[in-house]
Design a protein around this motif. Structure first.
Motif, PDB file in Angstrom:
ATOM      1  N   ASP A   1       0.805  -1.237   0.157  1.00 52.68           N
ATOM      2  CA  ASP A   1      -0.079  -0.054  -0.105  1.00 52.68           C
ATOM      3  C   ASP A   1       0.849   1.104  -0.007  1.00 52.68           C
ATOM      4  N   SER A   2       1.503   1.504  -1.135  1.00 51.64           N
ATOM      5  CA  SER A   2       2.311   2.520  -1.468  1.00 51.64           C
ATOM      6  C   SER A   2       2.046   3.299  -2.639  1.00 51.64           C
ATOM      7  N   PHE A   3       2.602   4.473  -2.834  1.00 52.27           N
ATOM      8  CA  PHE A   3       2.294   5.292  -3.949  1.00 52.27           C
ATOM      9  C   PHE A   3       3.044   4.766  -5.121  1.00 52.27           C
ATOM     10  N   SER A   4       2.384   4.883  -6.414  1.00 52.83           N
ATOM     11  CA  SER A   4       2.959   4.632  -7.727  1.00 52.83           C
ATOM     12  C   SER A   4       2.341   5.590  -8.577  1.00 52.83           C
ATOM     13  N   ALA A   5       3.116   6.525  -9.129  1.00 52.68           N
ATOM     14  CA  ALA A   5       2.632   7.128 -10.212  1.00 52.68           C
ATOM     15  C   ALA A   5       2.399   6.408 -11.385  1.00 52.68           C
ATOM     16  N   HIS A   6       2.993   5.354 -11.802  1.00 56.10           N
ATOM     17  CA  HIS A   6       2.549   4.599 -12.803  1.00 56.10           C
ATOM     18  C   HIS A   6       1.175   3.767 -12.626  1.00 56.10           C
ATOM     19  N   LEU A   7       1.065   3.478 -11.700  1.00 59.36           N
ATOM     20  CA  LEU A   7      -0.302   2.734 -11.434  1.00 59.36           C
ATOM     21  C   LEU A   7      -1.512   3.767 -11.328  1.00 59.36           C
ATOM     22  N   ALA A   8      -1.186   4.644 -10.879  1.00 58.72           N
ATOM     23  CA  ALA A   8      -2.081   6.032 -10.741  1.00 58.72           C
ATOM     24  C   ALA A   8      -2.679   6.471 -12.238  1.00 58.72           C
ATOM     25  N   ALA A   9      -1.609   6.472 -13.231  1.00 55.96           N
ATOM     26  CA  ALA A   9      -1.849   6.813 -14.272  1.00 55.96           C
ATOM     27  C   ALA A   9      -3.086   5.821 -15.070  1.00 55.96           C
ATOM     28  N   TRP A  10      -3.079   4.621 -14.753  1.00 57.57           N
ATOM     29  CA  TRP A  10      -4.154   3.656 -15.207  1.00 57.57           C
ATOM     30  C   TRP A  10      -5.479   4.060 -14.666  1.00 57.57           C
ATOM     31  N   VAL A  11      -5.324   4.226 -13.508  1.00 56.38           N
ATOM     32  CA  VAL A  11      -6.640   4.490 -12.865  1.00 56.38           C
ATOM     33  C   VAL A  11      -7.327   5.925 -13.400  1.00 56.38           C
ATOM     34  N   ASP A  12      -6.413   6.769 -13.426  1.00 56.07           N
ATOM     35  CA  ASP A  12      -6.937   7.966 -14.179  1.00 56.07           C
ATOM     36  C   ASP A  12      -7.565   7.786 -15.353  1.00 56.07           C
TER      37      ASP A  12
ATOM     38  N   SER B   1      14.623   3.011 -16.093  1.00 58.47           N
ATOM     39  CA  SER B   1      15.271   4.474 -16.088  1.00 58.47           C
ATOM     40  C   SER B   1      14.636   5.183 -14.913  1.00 58.47           C
ATOM     41  N   VAL B   2      15.835   6.254 -14.663  1.00 58.77           N
ATOM     42  CA  VAL B   2      15.361   7.251 -13.602  1.00 58.77           C
ATOM     43  C   VAL B   2      15.415   8.514 -14.157  1.00 58.77           C
ATOM     44  N   VAL B   3      15.179   8.763 -15.459  1.00 57.54           N
ATOM     45  CA  VAL B   3      14.982   9.985 -16.115  1.00 57.54           C
ATOM     46  C   VAL B   3      13.748  10.314 -16.514  1.00 57.54           C
ATOM     47  N   ASP B   4      13.189  11.411 -16.078  1.00 59.89           N
ATOM     48  CA  ASP B   4      11.664  11.705 -16.312  1.00 59.89           C
ATOM     49  C   ASP B   4      11.235  11.583 -17.504  1.00 59.89           C
ATOM     50  N   ASP B   5      11.969  12.275 -18.689  1.00 63.59           N
ATOM     51  CA  ASP B   5      11.510  12.592 -19.949  1.00 63.59           C
ATOM     52  C   ASP B   5      11.304  10.865 -20.498  1.00 63.59           C
ATOM     53  N   GLU B   6      12.271   9.998 -20.368  1.00 68.38           N
ATOM     54  CA  GLU B   6      12.214   8.457 -20.515  1.00 68.38           C
ATOM     55  C   GLU B   6      10.879   7.723 -20.015  1.00 68.38           C
ATOM     56  N   GLU B   7      10.740   7.950 -18.759  1.00 66.17           N
ATOM     57  CA  GLU B   7       9.683   7.526 -18.032  1.00 66.17           C
ATOM     58  C   GLU B   7       8.442   7.780 -18.557  1.00 66.17           C
ATOM     59  N   VAL B   8       8.155   9.254 -18.953  1.00 64.44           N
ATOM     60  CA  VAL B   8       7.103   9.711 -19.427  1.00 64.44           C
ATOM     61  C   VAL B   8       7.007   9.136 -20.953  1.00 64.44           C
ATOM     62  N   ALA B   9       7.958   9.071 -21.732  1.00 57.18           N
ATOM     63  CA  ALA B   9       7.806   8.305 -22.822  1.00 57.18           C
ATOM     64  C   ALA B   9       7.316   6.879 -22.967  1.00 57.18           C
ATOM     65  N   GLN B  10       7.904   6.250 -22.104  1.00 56.04           N
ATOM     66  CA  GLN B  10       7.351   4.769 -21.794  1.00 56.04           C
ATOM     67  C   GLN B  10       6.015   4.747 -21.739  1.00 56.04           C
ATOM     68  N   LEU B  11       5.577   5.404 -20.562  1.00 59.57           N
ATOM     69  CA  LEU B  11       4.095   5.467 -20.259  1.00 59.57           C
ATOM     70  C   LEU B  11       3.423   5.779 -21.310  1.00 59.57           C
ATOM     71  N   ARG B  12       3.527   6.806 -21.851  1.00 61.14           N
ATOM     72  CA  ARG B  12       2.735   7.158 -22.935  1.00 61.14           C
ATOM     73  C   ARG B  12       2.791   6.181 -23.976  1.00 61.14           C
ATOM     74  N   ARG B  13       3.746   5.495 -24.186  1.00 64.09           N
ATOM     75  CA  ARG B  13       3.754   4.350 -25.441  1.00 64.09           C
ATOM     76  C   ARG B  13       2.817   3.316 -24.769  1.00 64.09           C
ATOM     77  N   GLN B  14       2.785   2.889 -23.624  1.00 63.58           N
ATOM     78  CA  GLN B  14       1.981   1.869 -23.022  1.00 63.58           C
ATOM     79  C   GLN B  14       0.714   2.265 -23.168  1.00 63.58           C
ATOM     80  N   LEU B  15       0.264   3.679 -22.816  1.00 61.43           N
ATOM     81  CA  LEU B  15      -1.387   3.993 -22.941  1.00 61.43           C
ATOM     82  C   LEU B  15      -1.616   3.713 -24.263  1.00 61.43           C
ATOM     83  N   ASP B  16      -0.649   4.394 -25.125  1.00 53.89           N
ATOM     84  CA  ASP B  16      -1.052   4.207 -26.663  1.00 53.89           C
ATOM     85  C   ASP B  16      -1.588   3.012 -26.984  1.00 53.89           C
TER      86      ASP B  16
END
Length: 612
Positions: free
Chosen positions: A401-412, A591-606
């Motif tokens: 029970d901890s915070f995850s920006a990645h999992l929160a994105a799918w809920v959004d 990756s621990v680079v914000d731009d790369e993490e955003v690019a990867q999650l955007r690709r998954q969502l798409d």
């Protein structure tokens, strides 16, 4: 479901969460606790910093494009140490630089040894370092007498060498003893302990609880000449604390108890000495929540410390008796706070993450017992929802029970997110953790299916819009699930996976090879069929669902070559009804680079939007 396009403004909440400034728990100098090294975001990348608690001044120390996250500080607070590899490949060397110095200023290369994988770094007050190194030849541990201020005065003493996996785990307060965790029995999932004198290299003591029972060296007592070592054991089928007195040879349990006197439920995940040497702090995980407890050794009193919900991911007792901790819940982003006052002791210097939804507990009857899962549901709408079946990595890990920006994105985006703590997960006892050894991969997938079936029956999960997704071991299980449960999953998202297990073994780093030999009870030469049965490549002809595979080009854990083997095999099928998409990036195991993490999650969502 909708997704944003690159360059859209304003960025959606899911992207802002990923770009939020991160601050980890300060690692403070034992003798100068107002000085600490801190891993925090700097211009969208995690880097090492110097931090002064008196001024709250955060000074960036590293500026590597791929980020730097492995770091510590010496006891006097003079030097910040950090591990330097090549683009995230985890193969490199330790460097140090003066506390408070900016990137590139005064950086020294104090360990006169070839590059290797890190296997522990322990720092003494006199400038001496104990450094563990892992390579294809095995593990070595050296004492390095480093010049207090000038490089070139180093002297090496070999303390330990073995072809198996090992780690320099704990150093006595006076620097005279080092505790080594080793796998000389051939099982690096259940380590034994050896204590070695740093002046002579002589073995002082050995402790081994035998097959299936691991030991973890946590720390020596915080006083010169004190021969007590705090450790974790699993003699009663779960992780618990004990103190090994090297003076007497006795091991005494630290019995954590509830106010009513009964044993505290859950498993110990970590422990620390308080400065008085008479009290310890324990982190205890129970049903995916981690809490802290202060235990007085003389009286046996156990008292809760800090938050009573969510999960404490990092903690440590301060010299004044306070405890600093890093805490979050599924709904609340991470903060670093004082347990005694609740105040935020180090604040993010930029954007803060928006909150998300809380989790619900789910228990399903599986073939090996009750399976625990955490369920995140969209704030609006009614089921059945499109679903992400979130498969954690490790496998000796668990979702909490901890915070995850990645999992929160799918809920959004209107998805239910189901995180399953399958057999193989920590937090539920040794037998649960080790149960996957009988049928690697297939055991975990049985538990994931049991949770999925339950939530489908409860009309919370849509069976025709269920996506299997995970990274590392979770990526492995995703590909394996697409091949062995082809009718269950509508799509797969496999990040840095094991895809071709036989090839992966020969390409991965040495301690992962040792892990594989432990979990399969042998190498591919010894038990080739076990590796074939567990390999996603074996079932590639049965895959029906579309799959997005993401891989780091410099990954030493789940190397790129074996991922390419799987993708080529799937693309070669003329009867494959889906699409396999491959995305590679210039980093290691994530990756621990914000731009790369955003690019990867955007690709998954798409990808999911197009295929669901």
């Amino acid at each position: 479901m909708t997704t944003t396009t690159p360059g859209g403004w304003p960025p959606p909440p899911w992207e802002l969460r990923l770009r939020a400034h991160q601050v980890e728990l300060p690692d403070w100098a034992e003798d100068f606790p107002d000085r600490a090294c801190v891993v925090a975001t700097a211009r969208g990348v995690l880097q090492v910093h110097s931090w002064d608690a008196r001024t709250e001044r955060l000074v960036q120390a590293t500026d590597r494009p791929e980020g730097t996250t492995l770091a510590t500080i010496d006891p006097p607070g003079r030097w910040v140490w950090w591990f330097d590899d090549t683009a995230g490949d985890e193969f490199g060397r330790w460097r140090r630089q003066p506390f408070g110095s900016p990137p590139g200023h005064g950086v020294q290369d104090p360990i006169p040894l070839p590059d290797a994988y890190p296997a522990g770094l322990l720092l003494a007050r006199d400038g001496t370092a104990v450094v563990g190194r892992s390579s294809e030849q095995g593990t070595t541990i050296h004492q390095v007498v480093v010049g207090a201020t000038e490089p070139g005065t180093e002297r090496l003493v070999l303390l330990y060498r073995h072809e198996g996996d090992a780690e320099a785990a704990a150093l006595s307060h006076d620097g005279n003893l080092v505790a080594v965790e080793h796998s000389e029995r051939g099982d690096n999932r259940h380590m034994a302990l050896r204590v070695i004198a740093t002046d002579t290299g002589a073995v002082v003591a050995d402790l081994d609880d035998g097959p299936g029972r691991g030991l973890t060296a946590i720390d020596f007592a915080p006083r010169d000449g004190d021969l007590r070592l705090l450790l974790a054991h699993e003699r009663r089928g779960r992780a618990e604390l004990a103190i090994w007195d090297l003076g007497t040879g006795l091991v005494r349990d630290v019995r954590l108890r509830e106010p009513g006197g009964g044993p505290l439920p859950g498993e110990v995940t970590d422990g620390w000495w308080y400065a008085d040497g008479r009290t310890v702090l324990a982190a205890v995980d129970h049903e995916a929540r981690t809490r802290l407890y202060r235990h007085v050794l003389t009286s046996g009193a156990t008292v809760p410390v800090g938050p009573v919900d969510g999960t404490v991911s990092e903690a440590g007792p301060r010299p004044d008796g306070d405890v600093w901790l890093r805490w979050s819940s599924a709904a609340t982003p991470r903060t670093v706070v004082s347990a005694s006052t609740g105040r935020e002791v180090i604040r993010p210097h930029g954007l803060r993450a928006a909150p998300s939804v809380p989790v619900r507990d789910v228990w399903a009857d599986g073939p090996g017992g009750r399976v625990h899962a955490l369920l995140r549901l969209p704030a609006e709408g009614a089921g059945p929802f499109p679903t992400i079946m979130d498969v954690h990595g490790g496998p000796a890990w668990h979702r909490s029970d901890s915070f995850s920006a990645h999992l929160a994105a799918w809920v959004d985006h209107g998805f239910a997110v189901v995180s399953v703590n399958y057999r193989g997960s920590t937090g539920y006892g040794s037998a649960w953790r080790d149960a996957l050894e009988r049928r690697v991969g297939l055991t975990e997938l049985e538990d994931i299916a049991a949770v999925h079936d339950l939530l489908v029956a409860e009309r919370l999960v849509d069976p025709v819009r269920s996506v299997l997704a995970g990274a590392s071991w979770g990526g492995f299980l995703t590909l394996l699930g697409l091949g062995t449960q082809p009718g269950r999953w509508a799509a797969g998202l496999a990040d840095v996976p094991v895809a071709d297990y036989l090839t992966a073994y020969y390409e991965e780093m040495p301690d992962l090879q040792a892990f594989d030999r432990s979990i399969f009870d042998g190498s591919p030469e010894e038990v080739p069929q076990a590796y074939r049965v567990a390999s996603p490549l074996t079932y590639v002809d049965a895959v029906k669902a579309p799959v997005l595979v993401m891989a780091g080009e410099n990954d030493p854990r789940c190397p790129l070559g074996q991922v390419l083997n799987y993708v080529r095999a799937l693309r070669a099928r003329t009867d494959y009804p889906g699409e396999v998409e491959l995305y590679t990036y210039g980093a290691g195991h994530g990756s621990v680079v914000d731009d790369e993490e955003v690019a990867q999650l955007r690709r998954q969502l798409d990808f999911v939007s197009r295929h669901l």
